[in-house]
Write a protein that holds these residues in place. Structure first.
Motif, PDB file in Angstrom:
ATOM      1  N   MET A 180       0.724  -1.167   0.078  1.00  0.00           N
ATOM      2  CA  MET A 180       0.022   0.017  -0.114  1.00  0.00           C
ATOM      3  C   MET A 180       0.871   1.197   0.087  1.00  0.00           C
ATOM      4  O   MET A 180       0.194   2.387  -0.387  1.00  0.00           O
ATOM      5  N   TRP A 181       2.015   1.096   0.322  1.00  0.00           N
ATOM      6  CA  TRP A 181       3.084   2.423   0.409  1.00  0.00           C
ATOM      7  C   TRP A 181       2.952   3.356  -0.577  1.00  0.00           C
ATOM      8  O   TRP A 181       2.690   4.488  -0.498  1.00  0.00           O
ATOM      9  N   GLU A 182       3.177   2.652  -1.908  1.00  0.00           N
ATOM     10  CA  GLU A 182       2.986   3.669  -2.941  1.00  0.00           C
ATOM     11  C   GLU A 182       1.775   4.330  -3.297  1.00  0.00           C
ATOM     12  O   GLU A 182       1.648   5.610  -3.815  1.00  0.00           O
ATOM     13  N   PHE A 183       0.842   3.506  -2.707  1.00  0.00           N
ATOM     14  CA  PHE A 183      -0.567   4.489  -2.827  1.00  0.00           C
ATOM     15  C   PHE A 183      -0.697   5.431  -1.826  1.00  0.00           C
ATOM     16  O   PHE A 183      -1.262   6.524  -2.056  1.00  0.00           O
ATOM     17  N   TYR A 184      -0.212   5.172  -0.751  1.00  0.00           N
ATOM     18  CA  TYR A 184      -0.284   6.318   0.390  1.00  0.00           C
ATOM     19  C   TYR A 184       0.510   7.407  -0.140  1.00  0.00           C
ATOM     20  O   TYR A 184       0.079   8.562   0.070  1.00  0.00           O
ATOM     21  N   GLU A 185       1.664   7.251  -0.747  1.00  0.00           N
ATOM     22  CA  GLU A 185       2.446   8.210  -1.322  1.00  0.00           C
ATOM     23  C   GLU A 185       1.605   9.080  -2.421  1.00  0.00           C
ATOM     24  O   GLU A 185       1.540  10.258  -2.467  1.00  0.00           O
ATOM     25  N   SER A 186       1.165   8.332  -3.342  1.00  0.00           N
ATOM     26  CA  SER A 186       0.330   9.173  -4.435  1.00  0.00           C
ATOM     27  C   SER A 186      -0.833   9.642  -3.952  1.00  0.00           C
ATOM     28  O   SER A 186      -1.623  10.283  -4.771  1.00  0.00           O
ATOM     29  N   ALA A 187      -1.347   9.373  -2.910  1.00  0.00           N
ATOM     30  CA  ALA A 187      -2.907   9.926  -2.245  1.00  0.00           C
ATOM     31  C   ALA A 187      -2.307  11.373  -2.096  1.00  0.00           C
ATOM     32  O   ALA A 187      -3.580  12.114  -1.779  1.00  0.00           O
ATOM     33  N   LYS A 188      -1.175  11.769  -2.212  1.00  0.00           N
ATOM     34  CA  LYS A 188      -1.099  13.011  -1.800  1.00  0.00           C
ATOM     35  C   LYS A 188      -1.072  14.045  -3.090  1.00  0.00           C
ATOM     36  O   LYS A 188      -0.881  15.099  -3.045  1.00  0.00           O
ATOM     37  N   SER A 189      -0.976  13.384  -4.157  1.00  0.00           N
ATOM     38  CA  SER A 189      -0.837  13.898  -5.699  1.00  0.00           C
ATOM     39  C   SER A 189      -2.065  15.099  -5.784  1.00  0.00           C
ATOM     40  O   SER A 189      -3.107  14.851  -5.254  1.00  0.00           O
ATOM     41  N   LYS A 190      -1.566  16.106  -6.456  1.00  0.00           N
ATOM     42  CA  LYS A 190      -2.663  17.128  -6.717  1.00  0.00           C
ATOM     43  C   LYS A 190      -3.578  16.850  -7.750  1.00  0.00           C
ATOM     44  O   LYS A 190      -4.422  17.392  -7.993  1.00  0.00           O
ATOM     45  N   ASN A 191      -3.147  15.806  -8.383  1.00  0.00           N
ATOM     46  CA  ASN A 191      -3.850  15.406  -9.860  1.00  0.00           C
ATOM     47  C   ASN A 191      -4.858  14.400  -9.700  1.00  0.00           C
ATOM     48  O   ASN A 191      -5.406  13.641 -10.524  1.00  0.00           O
ATOM     49  N   LEU A 192      -5.316  14.226  -8.282  1.00  0.00           N
ATOM     50  CA  LEU A 192      -6.200  13.192  -8.258  1.00  0.00           C
ATOM     51  C   LEU A 192      -7.576  14.061  -8.339  1.00  0.00           C
ATOM     52  O   LEU A 192      -7.802  15.238  -8.087  1.00  0.00           O
ATOM     53  N   ASN A 193      -8.827  13.219  -8.834  1.00  0.00           N
ATOM     54  CA  ASN A 193     -10.127  13.808  -9.134  1.00  0.00           C
ATOM     55  C   ASN A 193     -11.277  12.730  -8.954  1.00  0.00           C
ATOM     56  O   ASN A 193     -10.913  11.564  -8.650  1.00  0.00           O
ATOM     57  N   GLY A 194     -12.277  13.225  -9.150  1.00  0.00           N
ATOM     58  CA  GLY A 194     -13.480  12.236  -9.287  1.00  0.00           C
ATOM     59  C   GLY A 194     -14.712  12.894  -9.870  1.00  0.00           C
ATOM     60  O   GLY A 194     -14.403  14.137 -10.198  1.00  0.00           O
ATOM     61  N   PHE A 195     -15.889  12.257  -9.904  1.00  0.00           N
ATOM     62  CA  PHE A 195     -16.940  12.775 -10.359  1.00  0.00           C
ATOM     63  C   PHE A 195     -17.728  13.454  -9.823  1.00  0.00           C
ATOM     64  O   PHE A 195     -17.764  13.392  -8.453  1.00  0.00           O
ATOM     65  N   PRO A 196     -18.354  14.642 -10.224  1.00  0.00           N
ATOM     66  CA  PRO A 196     -18.942  15.543  -9.344  1.00  0.00           C
ATOM     67  C   PRO A 196     -20.386  14.730  -8.980  1.00  0.00           C
ATOM     68  O   PRO A 196     -21.151  14.285  -9.612  1.00  0.00           O
ATOM     69  N   ASN A 197     -20.785  15.003  -7.572  1.00  0.00           N
ATOM     70  CA  ASN A 197     -21.949  14.766  -7.210  1.00  0.00           C
ATOM     71  C   ASN A 197     -22.970  15.604  -7.488  1.00  0.00           C
ATOM     72  O   ASN A 197     -22.962  16.734  -7.274  1.00  0.00           O
ATOM     73  N   SER A 198     -24.092  14.917  -7.874  1.00  0.00           N
ATOM     74  CA  SER A 198     -25.382  15.713  -8.063  1.00  0.00           C
ATOM     75  C   SER A 198     -26.606  14.922  -7.949  1.00  0.00           C
ATOM     76  O   SER A 198     -26.355  13.629  -7.892  1.00  0.00           O
TER      77      SER A 198
END
Lengths: 440, 295, 308
Positions: free
Chosen positions: A377-395
């Motif tokens: 999981m380590w590399e996921f913990y690290e990349s969870a700090k990335s500024k380029n993470l996104n998701g779908f807007p909720n509506s």
């Protein structure tokens, strides 16, 4: 007829029966003043859709909370799938706190079932900046927070079969999407009848991902002012890119190959058995097979060559918690929710369930980053700090939007229409729903 | 029917040897076809049992591997310990029994009214009854929940039981029994009527005894329905102590991990009681679904 | 006919009405107490916009108008009717054929009866796994057999043309209930009819056509009516089938989007209970019309051994 009477009587008698059988709703915290007895705990109901061991982990955390203080007693109820949650809340039987899938937050909030948390956040001084923004944003409806993530799932890696890379003479994992396509070609083999025997990459494996791909291309779905943007260039490019694999390897051939693929997470799993070279990497998949000694290599998911600023992009799908608008003990639920967002609990939950915490500082806590059992999981913990993470807007129309995206993307992948036509069709279909929602 | 005066069993005419021979050939043919097709029908259950004895890895081998390598009895021990199996089973039996009790009392009574008493408006009411089956559950589910919640019956078995006694599903059994009762010879009931018997007496003393097997059928189907019901218990029960086996089965399926071996073992123990029940009931049961009274 | 007689008739009629109503009163009570409210509610919802959490807002016939412009309503209705037409009747015919074989007083009948009923008892999660293997286009048993005898080997699970036929094929496993019911009906056909026919020199087909079929027609009526009602509300199978194959709701190109599935999605995922209710009432109208049609024709082909 006697039977009818008996039936009616039974119905009446049962009414009384069930009441006595119901667990005491320790709702009445307001004890008559002057009582010397220790204050009775307020019992809150916490429903979650988890089953089996995951449910037991959550039970354990609630247990710890219950013994840590003497004002609130949390009663967890697992296996409560969204259907049940929705029926009970709509039917006037709302629990105090609910764990659910992130895409329920939009529709349920706009329909008035979910408590707007802004007020509570302000009075309690909760620091929302401590939460991973991409996960928190999913909890916003019309800019207002209606829930909090408890954990999150993330797809931002490329998993690849190391042995297949070796055999194909690919030295290092692709960095750009163009390289990804090239690698895929090298990894694909066909027999003399034209049947694919192994394939490099299938863009819609394991499913059509209509959120992940546009994020990789820096796309979006809404401009923040009510205009849908699914048909802008970045989004269309992401569909066209996926379609290029179908053009390259052939519709029928891929379909046939797919139909013979083994089930995921079994010895016949395509990427483990050398049938599939690469796939989108999630933190919760192949925990035991990836990393230094595993069969699977992990790399950041490639970015478009001409847009290096999109490096380390990824999609976030949080698991959501919310307080129903009609909860009997909203304040107590909020207290417990904050407990679940505290660092120790976040770390405990992430460790036991093997998931990504949503608290930014937990990502750097040595209890996670030095815990050998969480190495994958380590590399996921690290990349969870990335500024380029996104998701779908909720509506409120999110599920119709996602459904329309899936349907049209499927047709585009199969070459029945162009990527642009597909996305135009989506916008044409959903924009009226967005307009209607904006009016309200 | 056993009580039928026109029993034709005795009328078996002497047959020629040739006919008997061709009969034997036909019987052999029947056996052959029944066995071959039967193997296909045996497959799901055999598959279930064999799978329940495999390791999770063996389950998905492609092309399929029928027999387990080393037999995994521990799938069963683990499955039983993973959830309060026998409590859930007890709850399930209790709910199913309550449902059966009400349905076998109510359905035949109503079916009698719809078949043997010629009253004004009967057909209209019958069509209304059938039409209540035609509205999909998706749109009535919430109002039904609201209703039971208003009378404070949620988190008890009563919404489930009352729905089986008085809900739209009952119409299925009423319709089935009506078809059966319509086949009971007119003369049987009519002669009793001439003797001055009341409808209730005809019902209790002629029609009910004649249709014991039919009732058994209805009871069995009701039992099977309640046994497998997932939606009802999930929606109404908020106390895990009250849960049923069908909810229990979901516990082996987690979002990112399915304990296949255990799930299959649990499914086998889930299925076995109803298979055995069915086996012992089916003899009577067969006679039961009949709708023509003459033999 | 004199006046006294007429009064007598009327009195008897009234008494029959009273007794009849008393007999059906448990159902009537159920209708009034437990069924009427949900049914009327859903009709009211169909005239409103209702998101399930806030009170419904009146919109009149708007939902019904929208139905006609919604291509997915018609697509799902087509998918569903496909299953009714190509599923229900072959399944019933198959059930009858097996029942006819079982009716031949074969030895070990108890075992056969149990075997043919077994698949309906196996939990659907377990059965789904088996389906997925059987229908696997490359390694599945069905295509392997088809290949050996030179039949086409379709991609059952992914080719939108073949997903519904695959479901029909799997549906044969669910015919146990119908088989058992038919068997029971067959066992009650008076044997003397056959013997009389044999004396007249009737062959097997004639006997089947002229004695068996009419004698079991009440059961056929029951099966057809309940089958129409059941298949038009088809839900679980379509859902499980698509899901078991890792597909989105509706399956490849929405080829498994059944009316019940779309209705469910509309109500609980899109939170449009008003529109979903209108869909439900449209379905109701379709099923009702078909049922009445079947009942009207039934006078011609259904024969009751008893009266009326």
């Amino acid at each position: 007829m006697l039977v009818v009477l008996a039936g009616l009587l039974a119905a009446g008698a049962l009414g009384g029966c069930s009441k006595s059988g119901e667990p005491a709703q320790a709702g009445g915290s307001g004890q008559p003043g002057g009582s010397q007895k220790p204050k009775e705990k307020v019992e809150i109901q916490f429903w979650n859709p988890l089953t089996g061991e995951a449910a037991a982990i959550l039970d354990g955390i609630a247990q710890s909370f219950n013994t840590s203080q003497d004002a609130i007693s949390v009663k967890t109820l697992s296996s409560q799938d969204p259907q049940k949650q929705l029926t009970a809340i709509s039917g006037g039987n709302a629990p105090d706190l609910v764990m659910t899938y992130w895409n329920n937050i939009g529709p349920w909030s706009e329909a008035g079932a979910v408590l707007n948390l802004e007020e509570k956040i302000k009075t309690s001084g909760f620091q929302t900046e401590t939460i991973i923004p991409a996960a928190l944003d999913r909890m916003k409806v019309d800019g207002k927070l209606h829930g909090f993530p408890i954990s999150m799932s993330m797809s931002n890696k490329l998993f690849y079969n190391k042995k297949m890379f070796q055999e194909a003479g690919i030295a290092k994992p692709p960095e750009t999407l163009e390289e990804l396509l090239d690698a895929a070609k090298k990894l694909t083999k066909k027999d003399d009848k034209g049947n694919i025997t192994q394939i490099g990459f299938i863009p819609d494996y394991p499913w059509i991902d209509n959120v992940f791909w546009p994020i990789i291309f820096g796309g979006s779905w809404e401009d923040g002012k009510g205009k849908l943007t699914a048909n802008q260039k970045a989004n269309v490019d992401s569909i066209a890119y996926q379609a290029s694999f179908y053009k390259e390897f052939g519709n029928e051939a891929i379909a046939k190959f797919k139909s013979g693929m083994g089930k995921a997470n079994t010895p016949q799993d395509p990427i483990l058995s050398g049938k599939l070279g690469m796939m989108i990497g999630w933190e919760n998949k192949y925990n035991d097979q990836r990393g230094e000694n595993g069969e699977l290599g992990v790399a950041p998911f490639p970015y478009p060559q001409d847009r290096p600023e999109l490096k380390n992009s990824g999609m976030v799908s949080p698991v959501a918690m919310f307080i129903p608008a009609k909860a009997k003990h909203a304040d107590e639920a909020w207290t417990f929710m904050q407990y679940l967002l505290s660092e120790d609990v976040q770390i405990r939950y992430a460790t036991e369930v093997k998931t990504i915490p949503v608290l930014l500082k937990a990502l750097d806590n040595p209890k996670l980053t030095k815990n050998e059992s969480l190495k994958s999981m380590w590399e996921f913990y690290e990349s969870a700090k990335s500024k380029n993470l996104n998701g779908f807007p909720n509506s409120i129309y999110i599920n119709e939007y996602l459904q329309a995206l899936s349907e049209e993307t499927e047709k585009a992948l199969k070459g029945q229409q162009t990527a642009q036509q597909a996305m135009d069709a989506v916008v044409a279909k959903i924009q009226p729903k967005a307009d209607k929602a904006a009016k309200k | 029917m056993n009580a039928s005066p026109q029993s034709a069993d005795a009328a078996a005419a002497p047959r020629s040897a040739a006919r008997r021979r061709s009969g034997a050939a036909r019987k052999a043919m029947s056996h052959l076809v029944l066995t071959l097709v039967g193997l296909l029908f045996l497959m799901p259950f055999v598959w279930l049992v064999l799978t329940s004895l495999k390791t999770d890895d063996e389950i998905f081998v492609v092309p399929v591997q029928w027999l387990p390598g080393a037999i995994q009895w521990e799938n069963y021990t683990k499955a039983i310990h993973a959830i309060p199996y026998f409590r859930y089973m007890g709850n399930t039996i209790w709910i199913a029994a309550l449902c059966v009790l009400g349905v076998v009392v109510i359905a035949p009574l109503v079916a009698y009214g719809f078949s043997k008493i010629d009253f004004k408006g009967r057909n209209g009411l019958f069509y209304i009854m059938l039409s209540t089956l035609m509205l999909p559950f998706q749109v009535t589910m919430i109002p039904i929940y609201v209703m039971f919640n208003k009378i404070d019956l949620t988190n008890s078995y009563w919404p489930i039981v009352l729905s089986s006694w008085f809900g739209t599903g009952l119409a299925y059994y009423i319709f089935l029994l009506r078809q059966f009762f319509l086949g009971i010879p007119h003369e049987l009931t009519e002669s009793a009527k001439i003797d001055g018997a009341s409808e209730l007496r005809i019902y209790a003393q002629i029609v009910l005894p004649l249709s014991k097997p039919a009732l058994l059928t209805v009871g069995l189907f009701t039992f099977l329905g309640a046994w497998g019901d997932f939606q009802g218990p999930l929606i109404y029960l908020n106390d895990p102590d009250k849960w049923t086996l069908s909810i229990g089965l979901k516990q082996y399926i987690q979002e990112n991990k399915v304990a296949w071996g255990q799930l299959m073992a649990a499914s086998t123990i889930f299925t076995l009681p109803i298979v055995i029940l069915y086996f012992f009931v089916q003899k009577k049961f067969i006679e039961g679904i009949t709708i023509t009274g003459l033999k | 006919m004199n006046a006294g007689n007429q009064i007598g008739i009327r009195r008897r009629e009234r008494k029959r009405l009273l007794v009849g109503l008393l007999f059906i009163s448990p159902w009537l009570a159920g209708l009034l107490l437990f069924q009427l409210y949900p049914i009327l509610s859903s009709f009211y919802y169909s005239l409103t916009e209702y998101s399930l959490f806030t009170p419904p807002e009146w919109v009149g016939a708007a939902n019904y108008k929208e139905l006609f412009d919604d291509p997915k309503v018609w697509l799902s209705l087509y998918n569903t009717l496909f299953m009714t037409i190509f599923g229900l009747f072959p399944h019933l015919a198959f059930a009858l054929a097996i029942a006819l074989l079982l009716n031949r007083n074969v030895k070990g009948q108890s075992i056969y009866r149990t075997i043919y009923f077994l698949p309906t008892l196996v939990p659907i999660v377990a059965a789904t796994l088996l389906w997925m293997w059987l229908l696997n286009a490359q390694y599945g048993l069905i295509n392997e057999l088809a290949g050996r005898i030179g039949l086409p080997q379709p991609n059952w699970l992914l080719d939108p043309k073949w997903t519904k036929p695959a479901l029909v094929l799997m549906g044969f496993w669910g015919t146990g209930t119908a088989t058992i019911m038919y068997l029971a009906a067959l066992q009650e056909v008076p044997r003397m009819y056959y013997e009389a026919a044999e004396i007249d020199g009737a062959n097997a087909w004639q006997k089947f056509r002229q004695i068996t079929l009419p004698a079991i027609s009440p059961m056929t009526l029951f099966q057809v009516i309940m089958g129409i009602i059941g298949t038009l509300q088809l839900f679980t199978q379509g859902y499980v089938f698509a899901e078991g194959n890792g597909q989105a709701i509706g399956g490849p190109e929405n080829s498994l989007l059944f009316y019940g599935v779309y209705l469910y999605q509309t109500a609980f995922s899109f939170l449009r209970m008003g529109y979903a209710s209108a869909m439900a009432w449209l379905l109701f109208a379709v099923v009702f019309a078909l049922t009445i049609l079947v009942f009207k024709t039934s006078a011609k082909w259904v024969y009751y051994g008893g009266d009326r």
